[in-house]
Motif scaffolding. Sequence first.
Motif, short mmCIF file in Angstrom:
data_model
loop_
_atom_site.label_atom_id
_atom_site.label_comp_id
_atom_site.label_asym_id
_atom_site.label_seq_id
_atom_site.Cartn_x
_atom_site.Cartn_y
_atom_site.Cartn_z
N GLN A 21 63.66 84.17 41.16
CA GLN A 21 64.24 85.42 41.65
C GLN A 21 63.83 86.54 40.70
N ASN A 24 69.25 90.17 43.59
CA ASN A 24 69.39 88.96 44.42
C ASN A 24 70.85 88.50 44.44
N GLU A 73 73.43 88.28 47.58
CA GLU A 73 74.08 87.00 47.89
C GLU A 73 75.57 87.22 48.14
N GLU A 126 55.63 85.26 48.87
CA GLU A 126 57.05 84.92 48.71
C GLU A 126 57.84 86.13 48.18
N PHE A 127 57.24 86.91 47.27
CA PHE A 127 57.90 88.10 46.73
C PHE A 127 58.10 89.14 47.85
N ARG A 137 58.34 88.49 50.96
CA ARG A 137 59.37 87.98 51.87
C ARG A 137 60.76 88.34 51.34
N GLN A 138 60.96 88.17 50.01
CA GLN A 138 62.27 88.52 49.42
C GLN A 138 62.53 90.02 49.52
N TYR A 139 61.49 90.80 49.25
CA TYR A 139 61.61 92.27 49.28
C TYR A 139 62.05 92.74 50.68
N HIS A 143 63.54 91.00 52.90
CA HIS A 143 64.89 90.52 53.18
C HIS A 143 65.93 91.51 52.62
N PHE A 144 65.65 92.02 51.40
CA PHE A 144 66.56 93.00 50.80
C PHE A 144 66.58 94.29 51.63
#
Length: 780
Positions: A659, A665, A669, A739-740, A742-744, A746-747
């Motif tokens: 993370q 993150n 959550e 993957e980064f 994808r997280q970005y 999502h935020f």
Amino acid sequence: MTAIKHALQRDIFTPNDERLLGIVNVCKAGKKKKNCFLCATVTTERPVQVKVVKVKKSDKGDFYKRQQTWELRDLTEVDAKDASKENPEFDLHFEKVYRWLASSTAEKNSFISCIWKLNQRYLRKKVEFVNVSSQLLEESVPSGESQSVAGGDEDALDDYQELSTREEQDIESMMEMCEYAISNAEAFAEQLSKELQVLDGNYMDLSKGHIRALQDGDLTSPKGIEACINASEALLQCMNVALRPGHEKLMAVTQQQLLFAELRDTFARRLTNHLNNVFVHQGHDQSSTLSQHTAELTLPKHSPLHRDLLRYAKLMEWLKNTHREKYEGLSRTYVDYMSRLYEREIKDFFEVAKIKMAGTTKEAKGKFGLHGSSGKLTGSTSSLNKLTVQGSNSRRSQSSSLLDMGNMSASDLDVADRTKFDKIFEQVLSELEPLCLAEQDFISKFFKLQQHPTVTPPLAQVNLNQTGGTPSRVKDMVRLMMNKIFQSIETELNSLIALGDKIDSFNSLYMLVKMSHHVTTLGNVLVTVKRNFDKCISGQIRQMEEVKISKKSKVGILLFVAGFEEFAELAETIFRNAERRGDLDKAYVKLIRAVFMNVEKVANESQKTPRDVVMMENFHHIFSTLSRLKISCLDAERREAKHKYTDHLQSYVINSLGQPLEKLNHFFEGVEARVAQGVREEEVSYQLAFNKQELRKVIKEYPGKEVKKGLDNLYKKVDKHLCEEESLLQVVWHSMQDEFIRQYKHFEDLIGRCYPGSGITMEFTIQDMLEYFSSIAQSH
């Protein structure tokens, strides 16, 4: 017919020094009957001339006269019209075709049989006998005028002599046994005439020339051998004439039988002694050494000896039919002395092969023990193809392909060594096989052991060791003789195979394929090679199980994984279109399962390199190898390797990237937890811990500069884990970028849904992130 024959002999042929041997009453086919006689005659003086004479009864009296004469040597074809049915017609082809109609089929057959025997006896020219029963040509006619040419030599017609007292008694005994009464003198005279002709022509007449050849004929010159062959055949023909009842009581017959038996035994002894001496001399011959063959690694050829001995083949057949014990004794002598000769030659030949295979330099001799099965894998290396070997300071390639395959990474020395071994081993087999085949062919011809071609193919007879089934006695004899003559081959070849295996265990791959091409010649030696091949595979598996990894350096591509790749490259080159492909496929399955199992074992034990990296890199290498080589029997393993590679790549990326925006993150959550508890998304911002102010506070902790710094540290960490050989760093880095992102995203999505209209954004954009990843990769 007998009276006519006597008249013709007396009035026409005796004055011309000719002898009448066959006669047939004929007329021209298809024309008005004008009967005449065709007579087969021979001259009583040498050289013998054989003729066909047309004789016709004079129109103005009871005497006969010659009308036309043909030389038998000018005859090209005899056509009997029908070999299976009664047919009195026949044609004689001289300068033109003469068509005849005999007074009976029996007379025609008797005359044709006489012509055939005269041709066999005196001319041996190629006269075509068409539509003639083979039985008529091969067997003597039970009675009839033509019978007189079946055996004897016509060159010595004895002058008339008065009967002795014993001969008078013999004739009287014959008269008593005869069915005819004395009063029927003409019938008795005809019967007596026929039987005396049989004795005179077929039995009693062996020429002085033949007798001289049998007693002291030259057995060293081609001309002398041919004379002995003719004499021995004539003697055997005389001895095999079938006697009529009562003939054996005639004194002349008994005397001739004794003479013939003595001549047979005398000649058999002379022939046996001569050939014994030839075999002994050849067995002791020291001239056929390998000194002149050393440079090119060839075996001496025995074709000159075979050629010289085959001139005696007919005499050996005669000996086989008349003196079986002498024939078998010669067979044993030949095998005994030739086995000594071959043993010397083969031993010298293999010594030269070993010298060439091992080399004469200290460096080459030092390789004896440097083979794959004895090596120990000691940790990782940056080269895919190096193997530390006990007892050597150098590093030697575990394996290499036979030919230069473009991306070959093994040393040139290994390629040269294996290419040299392959050529030498093939040369050895290529020299042995024709040697065995030539000897087998000679044995079969010389000792008259040929088989019908449809019974057993020639190569199968050369099998020096293979047994099984119920082979014929002839095949058994050939096999036993070959076993004894070449008994040293298996020992020497096994020794050479052991040396090749000692030099490099991968040589067993070459030997298995090469031996498969020569299995019919070299028998059980293939079993030894197959055993060495299995031992090589077992050795590779044992290496995998005994692998030791370093605790201080990263693992990289395991040596046995690289070794499997090179083994497969080498094997695919050697086994291309080979008969033993099934053996290789079975070995592949054993090896790949061992590779899979031991990669997992090493990955679980690794301390320096993460488990996912060991699995990812090595299964990627295995997948690439199997995809490139297209080994069909390993398609399932190729798919499995790809699956393991992708799974562990994803696992490593997620675990390593973790993370990167850890506080952000955790914040989101908490947001997702509130939503899960039933809080509406648009009301989350009213929660004290997750209001807009708290969100802006957390976002400010991740300015672009800090994010790039964190990514740079991550890149260095990944670079330490991965090896250079597999070149997966950029693949992993790109996966981490995905993957980064994808997280970005999502935020961003959560901000849009839970804080609508707030105008809150991240401190850096996706485009900024792409530039960070790109610049970091380029800077290292």
